[in-house]
Each structure stands twice: as C-alpha cells, then as structure tokens.
Write a protein that holds these residues in place. Structure first.
Motif, PDB file in Angstrom:
ATOM      1  N   GLU A 160       0.750  -1.346  -0.058  1.00  0.00           N
ATOM      2  CA  GLU A 160      -0.086   0.656  -0.256  1.00  0.00           C
ATOM      3  C   GLU A 160       0.944   1.339  -0.710  1.00  0.00           C
ATOM      4  N   VAL A 161       1.863   1.084   0.548  1.00  0.00           N
ATOM      5  CA  VAL A 161       3.046   2.389   0.816  1.00  0.00           C
ATOM      6  C   VAL A 161       3.178   2.770  -0.731  1.00  0.00           C
ATOM      7  N   GLU A 162       3.603   1.518  -0.728  1.00  0.00           N
ATOM      8  CA  GLU A 162       4.327   0.958  -2.092  1.00  0.00           C
ATOM      9  C   GLU A 162       3.423   2.424  -3.515  1.00  0.00           C
ATOM     10  N   LYS A 163       2.127   1.681  -3.160  1.00  0.00           N
ATOM     11  CA  LYS A 163       1.128   2.250  -4.974  1.00  0.00           C
ATOM     12  C   LYS A 163       0.738   3.441  -4.147  1.00  0.00           C
ATOM     13  N   ILE A 210       3.078   7.342   3.515  1.00  0.00           N
ATOM     14  CA  ILE A 210       2.975   6.088   4.981  1.00  0.00           C
ATOM     15  C   ILE A 210       0.867   6.639   5.804  1.00  0.00           C
ATOM     16  N   THR A 211       0.961   8.105   5.048  1.00  0.00           N
ATOM     17  CA  THR A 211      -0.347   8.627   5.644  1.00  0.00           C
ATOM     18  C   THR A 211      -1.247   8.875   4.818  1.00  0.00           C
ATOM     19  N   VAL A 212      -1.152   8.283   3.145  1.00  0.00           N
ATOM     20  CA  VAL A 212      -2.690   8.319   2.645  1.00  0.00           C
ATOM     21  C   VAL A 212      -2.690   6.648   2.933  1.00  0.00           C
ATOM     22  N   ALA A 213      -1.488   5.739   2.763  1.00  0.00           N
ATOM     23  CA  ALA A 213      -1.416   4.336   3.159  1.00  0.00           C
ATOM     24  C   ALA A 213      -2.354   3.833   4.582  1.00  0.00           C
ATOM     25  N   SER A 226       4.475   2.292   9.971  1.00  0.00           N
ATOM     26  CA  SER A 226       5.244   2.651   9.500  1.00  0.00           C
ATOM     27  C   SER A 226       6.491   1.556  11.184  1.00  0.00           C
ATOM     28  N   GLN A 227       6.571   1.985  12.177  1.00  0.00           N
ATOM     29  CA  GLN A 227       6.213   0.271  12.881  1.00  0.00           C
ATOM     30  C   GLN A 227       6.178  -0.798  12.361  1.00  0.00           C
ATOM     31  N   ALA A 228       5.779  -1.166  11.651  1.00  0.00           N
ATOM     32  CA  ALA A 228       5.480  -2.300  10.927  1.00  0.00           C
ATOM     33  C   ALA A 228       6.288  -2.807   9.415  1.00  0.00           C
ATOM     34  N   ILE A 229       6.629  -1.632   8.676  1.00  0.00           N
ATOM     35  CA  ILE A 229       7.846  -1.331   7.998  1.00  0.00           C
ATOM     36  C   ILE A 229       8.929  -1.810   8.359  1.00  0.00           C
ATOM     37  N   THR A 230       9.374  -0.913   9.752  1.00  0.00           N
ATOM     38  CA  THR A 230      10.671  -0.661  10.120  1.00  0.00           C
ATOM     39  C   THR A 230      11.187  -1.836  11.001  1.00  0.00           C
ATOM     40  N   ASN A 240       9.020  14.369   1.679  1.00  0.00           N
ATOM     41  CA  ASN A 240       8.027  14.300   0.450  1.00  0.00           C
ATOM     42  C   ASN A 240       6.784  12.943  -0.524  1.00  0.00           C
ATOM     43  N   GLY A 241       7.885  11.662   0.542  1.00  0.00           N
ATOM     44  CA  GLY A 241       7.010  10.190   0.798  1.00  0.00           C
ATOM     45  C   GLY A 241       7.715   9.462   1.200  1.00  0.00           C
ATOM     46  N   ALA A 242       6.976   8.607   0.188  1.00  0.00           N
ATOM     47  CA  ALA A 242       7.647   7.319   0.651  1.00  0.00           C
ATOM     48  C   ALA A 242       8.436   6.448  -0.431  1.00  0.00           C
ATOM     49  N   TYR A 243       9.658   6.435  -1.106  1.00  0.00           N
ATOM     50  CA  TYR A 243       9.522   5.741  -2.238  1.00  0.00           C
ATOM     51  C   TYR A 243      10.423   4.454  -1.794  1.00  0.00           C
ATOM     52  N   LEU A 244       9.657   3.593  -2.646  1.00  0.00           N
ATOM     53  CA  LEU A 244      10.210   2.057  -3.109  1.00  0.00           C
ATOM     54  C   LEU A 244      12.086   2.081  -3.639  1.00  0.00           C
TER      55      LEU A 244
END
Length: 297
Positions: free
Chosen positions: A11-14, A18-21, A33-37, A53-57
C-alpha cells in the motif's frame, strides 16, 4: 515476516505515502511505520527512502516487492475461491465510469481476465446521469459514478449504490504552476488561469459557481480523456478541476508530477461509488468484480 507487513508495504509503494496508506487501510501511521521498520530489520535491508515528500521504494527492493505481491495475491485468490467454490464465472460484464474513473477499474478487469479468460468486458465512459440512465435501461450492469451526497436519494431511487469513497472538489496543477506551492486556493485565484476540464456534471456545476463568483473564466477545452488533460497540465501550464477520486487514481498525480490543491471554504460532500439495479441476488460476475475491485483498490 507476516502477511500484514506485506500488505502495508504494497500500500505504501502504491500511494507513495505512509499517511495515505494508513488512511486507506484504516490504521495509524505509526502502525505502518513501525511494521515496515521491523520488516526492514528482519530482512537486513531498507525498502523505502522516506522524506517529507513521501516514501519511495528503493531499486534494490523491487524484486522483493514482486514476491510480496505474489504472496498477497495468492492469499486473496484462495479467499475468493473458497467463497465462490463450485460456481462458474463466465459471460459478459458491461461497465461504465465517469471521466477519471477508468484508470482505477482497469487493474481489476486485467486481474479478472487473467483468472477467467472466457469472461468478457465492455467498458465505456460517460457522465453520471447517463450512466444512471443506462443502468436503469439495462444497457450497463455496473456504473461508477460521482454525485453530491445530498442529491443521491433524488437520482438513485430504486437503484442500489455501493459507496467506495467520498470527498470534495479539488484543483490540480503541475509543479511549475504559480499555484503549486499552495495547499489551498480561493476561487479568485483561478480567474486568470487556463482551465482544461473533464466532461463531468460536478465539474460543470463547480465552474458555473466559479463564473458567478469571479466572472468569465478561460476554459480551453473539455474532454473525457485523462491523458489529454495531463498533457495540457504539463505543456500548457493549465489547471484542471475535479473530485478527489479522479486525481487519486491518476498515475501522474500518484507519482507526484502534479500537485492537488484544496479550495478554501465549505463545499458540498461528494460520494463516489458503484450503481446497479436493485436485486435480491446480484449476478455472480458483479459480486466477484466488486470483491476484486475492493482488493485491487
């Protein structure tokens, strides 16, 4: 590593956020955030580059993401197969969507076609009032529409409505436009802008209100083609107006080529959703499509 972590990563990649996800999955930002960390620590490698500006794969994480998507898709397919065990999926599904809504439908069509090669789809685009008419006349099985929430009862009497989103009208510009640095704008700030617009009743009503407020506005053209709108935004430094759903399913907007701007002041709420004929038992294809659409979305 668990399925929930994989869902968060996808969902974060899409959404690139993180906020929108978090909003889409109805969890807190800290949960994601904690789960991904934790997952990154388990894998021994970072998955995302995070900034304001966001989270980018990261490029190195792409092969891992593909494997995660395969796992999540397999689990979803098992759930759907169990739900529809012994029921054959074949025939034709006639779909129609408001301008800007088609990009969000195509992944679901592609996914279902891959699993059910004999299933046929017909996809058209049109104004909400025409889609509602075609559903009533049995020319369309399922229509994606947007209506002001307080108008729904009047327009949808005798039909079934399945909501998928809600929001208000927004403006969209490219990053070089003078308005791009703003979070919100007034109607007056659109007076001297060049507008490129979707053929959409809600857009028409908004522009009518805009003209009454600031005087005549410069509408360069109207279209049903989102690619044409995107080209005009990029090449002509134009502004487009639409409901949030149209923008959040546009790849250019999701990848931050454009900026979405709020309008100052109170607006009427807009409901986005699927409309179909009222029936005690909707067709199996419609049910399966809606299940898959919810998953793909």
């Amino acid at each position: 590593m668990n399925l929930e972590q994989m869902v968060y990563v996808l969902e974060v990649e899409k959404t690139k956020s993180i906020t929108v996800a978090a909003a889409a999955l109805s969890v807190t930002q800290s949960t994601i955030s904690q789960a991904i960390t934790r997952l990154e620590h388990e894998l021994g490698m970072p998955l995302f580059s995070r900034s304001r500006n966001g989270a980018y794969l990261l490029e190195q994480a792409k092969p891992i993401l593909e494997k995660m998507k395969s796992v999540v898709d397999t689990v979803q397919n098992i759930k759907e197969d169990a739900q529809y065990m012994g029921q054959s999926i074949h025939g034709e599904l006639r779909l129609s969507a408001i301008p800007g809504g088609v990009p969000g439908i195509i992944p679901t069509i592609a996914s279902m076609k891959k699993r059910y090669p004999d299933l046929k789809f017909e996809l058209s685009e049109g104004a909400a009032r025409n889609i509602i008419r075609d559903v009533r006349n049995k020319q369309v099985d399922l229509g994606l529409i947007a209506l002001y929430t307080d108008d729904m009862e009047q327009h949808l009497e005798g039909l079934r409505f399945v909501p998928i989103d809600e929001g208000v009208m927004r403006a969209c510009v490219n990053h070089s436009n003078r308005l791009a640095g703003k979070k919100s704008i007034t109607m007056q700030e659109l007076k001297n802008e060049t507008l490129v617009l979707f053929n959409d009743e809600l857009v028409d009503l908004f522009v009518e209100e805009l003209s009454q407020t600031v005087g005549e506005v410069n509408v360069l053209f109207r279209t049903n083609n989102s690619e044409v709108v995107n080209a005009a935004l990029a090449q002509l430094d134009a502004v487009t107006i639409g409901h949030e759903y149209s923008f959040t399913h546009d790849r250019s907007v999701l990848h931050h080529d454009f900026s979405i701007l709020e309008f100052e002041g109170v607006q009427r709420a807009i409901s986005i959703g699927w409309v179909m004929r009222e029936s005690k038992t909707s067709s199996l294809i419609v049910k399966r499509f809606l299940d898959r659409f919810q998953y793909e979305g």
